[in-house]
Design an enzyme around this catalytic site. Structure first.
Site, PDB file in Angstrom:
ATOM      1  N   GLY A  31      81.097  71.035  32.142  1.00  0.00           N
ATOM      2  CA  GLY A  31      80.461  69.990  31.354  1.00  0.00           C
ATOM      3  C   GLY A  31      80.470  68.642  32.057  1.00  0.00           C
ATOM      4  O   GLY A  31      80.673  68.561  33.259  1.00  0.00           O
ATOM      5  N   ALA A  32      80.233  67.559  31.262  1.00  0.00           N
ATOM      6  CA  ALA A  32      80.015  66.216  31.833  1.00  0.00           C
ATOM      7  C   ALA A  32      78.916  66.330  32.894  1.00  0.00           C
ATOM      8  O   ALA A  32      79.081  65.937  34.044  1.00  0.00           O
ATOM      9  CB  ALA A  32      81.300  65.623  32.400  1.00  0.00           C
ATOM     10  N   GLY A  36      73.652  67.255  39.765  1.00  0.00           N
ATOM     11  CA  GLY A  36      74.125  68.367  40.595  1.00  0.00           C
ATOM     12  C   GLY A  36      74.191  69.660  39.794  1.00  0.00           C
ATOM     13  O   GLY A  36      73.782  70.733  40.265  1.00  0.00           O
ATOM     14  N   HIS A  37      74.696  69.550  38.554  1.00  0.00           N
ATOM     15  CA  HIS A  37      74.732  70.741  37.692  1.00  0.00           C
ATOM     16  C   HIS A  37      73.304  71.206  37.358  1.00  0.00           C
ATOM     17  O   HIS A  37      73.013  72.409  37.338  1.00  0.00           O
ATOM     18  CB  HIS A  37      75.444  70.429  36.378  1.00  0.00           C
ATOM     19  CG  HIS A  37      76.890  70.049  36.512  1.00  0.00           C
ATOM     20  ND1 HIS A  37      77.343  68.780  36.264  1.00  0.00           N
ATOM     21  CD2 HIS A  37      77.980  70.768  36.854  1.00  0.00           C
ATOM     22  CE1 HIS A  37      78.658  68.739  36.433  1.00  0.00           C
ATOM     23  NE2 HIS A  37      79.072  69.932  36.801  1.00  0.00           N
ATOM     24  N   ASP A 150      81.635  72.455  46.040  1.00  0.00           N
ATOM     25  CA  ASP A 150      82.958  73.091  45.963  1.00  0.00           C
ATOM     26  C   ASP A 150      82.928  74.307  46.894  1.00  0.00           C
ATOM     27  O   ASP A 150      82.949  75.451  46.446  1.00  0.00           O
ATOM     28  CB  ASP A 150      83.250  73.478  44.518  1.00  0.00           C
ATOM     29  CG  ASP A 150      83.268  72.264  43.602  1.00  0.00           C
ATOM     30  OD1 ASP A 150      84.331  71.679  43.424  1.00  0.00           O
ATOM     31  OD2 ASP A 150      82.196  71.882  43.088  1.00  0.00           O
ATOM     32  N   LEU A 184      77.526  63.873  43.906  1.00  0.00           N
ATOM     33  CA  LEU A 184      77.715  63.739  42.461  1.00  0.00           C
ATOM     34  C   LEU A 184      78.903  64.587  42.034  1.00  0.00           C
ATOM     35  O   LEU A 184      79.110  65.691  42.530  1.00  0.00           O
ATOM     36  CB  LEU A 184      76.463  64.203  41.713  1.00  0.00           C
ATOM     37  CG  LEU A 184      75.187  63.401  41.969  1.00  0.00           C
ATOM     38  CD1 LEU A 184      74.060  63.926  41.086  1.00  0.00           C
ATOM     39  CD2 LEU A 184      75.404  61.918  41.720  1.00  0.00           C
TER      40      LEU A 184
HETATM   41  P1  AMP Z   1      82.201  71.576  37.605  1.00  0.00           P
HETATM   42  O1  AMP Z   1      81.603  71.263  36.287  1.00  0.00           O
HETATM   43  O2  AMP Z   1      82.628  70.369  38.375  1.00  0.00           O
HETATM   44  O3  AMP Z   1      83.249  72.660  37.534  1.00  0.00           O
HETATM   45  O4  AMP Z   1      81.030  72.185  38.483  1.00  0.00           O
HETATM   46  C1  AMP Z   1      80.253  73.247  37.998  1.00  0.00           C
HETATM   47  C2  AMP Z   1      79.359  73.719  39.099  1.00  0.00           C
HETATM   48  O5  AMP Z   1      78.534  72.639  39.535  1.00  0.00           O
HETATM   49  C3  AMP Z   1      80.115  74.193  40.342  1.00  0.00           C
HETATM   50  O6  AMP Z   1      79.458  75.326  40.871  1.00  0.00           O
HETATM   51  C4  AMP Z   1      80.006  73.024  41.262  1.00  0.00           C
HETATM   52  O7  AMP Z   1      80.088  73.370  42.633  1.00  0.00           O
HETATM   53  C5  AMP Z   1      78.616  72.518  40.926  1.00  0.00           C
HETATM   54  N1  AMP Z   1      78.448  71.117  41.336  1.00  0.00           N
HETATM   55  C6  AMP Z   1      79.218  70.066  40.958  1.00  0.00           C
HETATM   56  N2  AMP Z   1      78.795  68.936  41.575  1.00  0.00           N
HETATM   57  C7  AMP Z   1      77.751  69.298  42.356  1.00  0.00           C
HETATM   58  C8  AMP Z   1      76.884  68.591  43.256  1.00  0.00           C
HETATM   59  N3  AMP Z   1      77.000  67.281  43.468  1.00  0.00           N
HETATM   60  N4  AMP Z   1      75.924  69.291  43.889  1.00  0.00           N
HETATM   61  C9  AMP Z   1      75.786  70.629  43.672  1.00  0.00           C
HETATM   62  N5  AMP Z   1      76.563  71.348  42.848  1.00  0.00           N
HETATM   63  C10 AMP Z   1      77.531  70.697  42.200  1.00  0.00           C
END
Ligand code: AMP
Length: 278
Positions: A31-32, A36-37, A150, A184
């Protein structure tokens, strides 16, 4: 966009689409949501007819001194963003649903989680592997999309999905950056304006190292210079700047095809990660 909150409801919804001959992509998140998501949703739509996202702030991947309690949460705002990106179903289970009393299983990938971020976040990738295996097992989607931001997580999930015959193809999506180059991240919300400005040293140090390595300069000196640049910019701690094999994550002393430069450093109280292909 429908919202389901149990694994059984998720399984049923995805299976119903697949029975109709539709391909389904799955995008797990905490979330949040930011662009990028949403790019992961867009990538999912390139591979499938329907995209399911999940939002679950997974307690098992946070260390005791980490930011579980203050991690930003905004389900309604996130749901609106997902609709705009073309997502058709949101899976948003509670902690009690994911980890009911008596829950006792862990998924641990050997090797990869001990490197890089794993050295400073013991247990983190076990928590990630555990939750992602549960999510993939419940969704049974055709593909799942994870961000290259990641990179270590993506490598671990690829290994796990292959080892455990999870039957979902893992797809990596490129890093989405702000116009000034900062990758991001939901955690960028923690940065003060001054820290946000100084954090730009991270992508800049990686870009400089990338350019330097491409001219054939020695790896050790290049990585040391990047570390020094981060400290000079005000990063309180540099966890690592390493050149690694993109698949095995083993440290390299010379660039090879598939090599990546990886870095993690703490700005104020916020730990930031980034990586670049060489
Ligand atoms: P998170 O919510 O941070 O656990 O991220 C969820 C998914 O979004 C994971 O697969 C992350 O690698 C991807 N993600 C987060 N930030 C970015 C970004 N700036 N660019 C591409 N993917 C992202």
């Amino acid at each position: 966009m429908a919202i389901v909150r149990t694994p059984a409801a998720l399984t049923a919804a995805v299976a119903a689409w697949q029975r109709d001959g539709l391909r389904v992509a799955f995008v797990p998140t905490m979330g949040a949501l930011h662009a990028g998501h949403l790019a992961l949703v867009t990538e999912g739509l390139r591979h499938a007819d329907r995209v399911v996202a999940s939002i679950f702030v997974n307690p098992k991947q946070f260390g005791p001194a980490e930011d579980l309690d203050r991690y930003p949460r905004d389900e309604a705002g996130d749901a609106a963003k997902l609709v705009g990106a073309g997502c058709t179903l949101l899976y948003a289970p509670s902690v009690e649903t994911m980890y009911p009393p008596g829950f006792a299983s862990f998924v641990r990938v050997a090797g990869l989680p001990d490197l890089l971020c794993g050295r400073v976040r013991p247990g983190h990738f076990d928590g990630v592997a555990t939750v992602v295996s549960k999510l993939l097992a419940a969704a049974r989607a055709d593909v799942a999309v994870f961000g290259e931001k990641d990179w270590q997580q993506l490598a671990i999930i690829r290994r796990m999905a292959a080892d455990l015959d999870l039957g979902t193809q893992i797809i990596g999506a490129g890093i989405v950056r702000d116009s000034d180059g900062l990758a991001l991240s939901s955690r960028n919300l923690y940065l003060t304006p001054d820290e946000r400005q100084r954090a730009l040293a991270l992508p800049r140090a990686l870009a400089t190292a990338q350019a330097t390595l491409r001219t054939g300069e020695p790896v050790a000196a290049t990585l040391a210079a990047a570390s020094t640049a981060l400290a000079a910019a005000g990063f309180a701690r540099v966890d690592y700047v390493e050149l690694v094999d993109g698949e095995t994550l083993g440290a390299l002393d010379a660039p090879v095809p598939g090599a990546r430069i990886m870095a993690a450093a703490v700005m104020g109280t916020t730990r930031l990660i980034d990586n670049l292909a060489i």
